[in-house]
Design a protein around this motif. Structure first.
Motif, PDB file in Angstrom:
ATOM      1  N   ALA A   1       0.802  -1.228   0.000  1.00  0.00           N
ATOM      2  CA  ALA A   1       0.000   0.000   0.000  1.00  0.00           C
ATOM      3  C   ALA A   1       0.828   1.268   0.000  1.00  0.00           C
ATOM      4  CB  ALA A   1      -0.937   0.003   1.204  1.00  0.00           C
ATOM      5  N   GLY A   2       2.132   1.167   0.104  1.00  0.00           N
ATOM      6  CA  GLY A   2       2.990   2.342   0.098  1.00  0.00           C
ATOM      7  C   GLY A   2       3.183   2.989   1.448  1.00  0.00           C
ATOM      8  N   VAL A   3       2.781   2.300   2.522  1.00  0.00           N
ATOM      9  CA  VAL A   3       2.890   2.865   3.867  1.00  0.00           C
ATOM     10  C   VAL A   3       4.354   2.996   4.286  1.00  0.00           C
ATOM     11  CG1 VAL A   3       2.362   2.473   6.306  1.00  0.00           C
ATOM     12  CG2 VAL A   3       0.614   2.075   4.582  1.00  0.00           C
ATOM     13  N   CYS A   4       5.121   1.919   4.195  1.00  0.00           N
ATOM     14  CA  CYS A   4       6.530   1.958   4.604  1.00  0.00           C
ATOM     15  C   CYS A   4       7.331   2.921   3.731  1.00  0.00           C
ATOM     16  CB  CYS A   4       7.148   0.560   4.550  1.00  0.00           C
ATOM     17  SG  CYS A   4       6.527  -0.548   5.825  1.00  0.00           S
ATOM     18  N   ALA A   5       7.062   2.936   2.440  1.00  0.00           N
ATOM     19  CA  ALA A   5       7.768   3.848   1.540  1.00  0.00           C
ATOM     20  C   ALA A   5       7.414   5.300   1.858  1.00  0.00           C
ATOM     21  CB  ALA A   5       7.442   3.526   0.090  1.00  0.00           C
ATOM     22  N   GLY A   6       6.162   5.559   2.205  1.00  0.00           N
ATOM     23  CA  GLY A   6       5.756   6.906   2.586  1.00  0.00           C
ATOM     24  C   GLY A   6       6.443   7.374   3.851  1.00  0.00           C
TER      25      GLY A   6
END
Length: 66
Positions: A15-20
């Motif tokens: 979902a892009g949480v860690c990258a965000g």
């Protein structure tokens, strides 16, 4: 002045949480993912999954229009 906001990234695996989070703090995406995985395993995995789902819902998706 630029107002920095915590958003989900398009550099995503799920979902892009860690990258965000990594982009917000200026860190390495792989390091954040590994740290999140280790913390989740140490905490018996279930709380880590719940936290990830909550962040997925709460963090807005990045808007690249500006």
């Amino acid at each position: 002045m630029y107002d920095k906001k915590l958003t989900r990234s398009h550099n995503q695996v799920i979902a892009g949480v860690c990258a965000g989070i990594a982009e917000y703090f200026g860190g390495d995406v792989s390091l954040v993912r590994i740290l999140y995985l280790i913390i989740s395993i140490i905490s018996a995995a279930f709380p880590g999954i719940i936290v990830y789902i909550i962040l997925w819902i709460v963090m807005p998706e990045r808007n690249n229009y500006f």
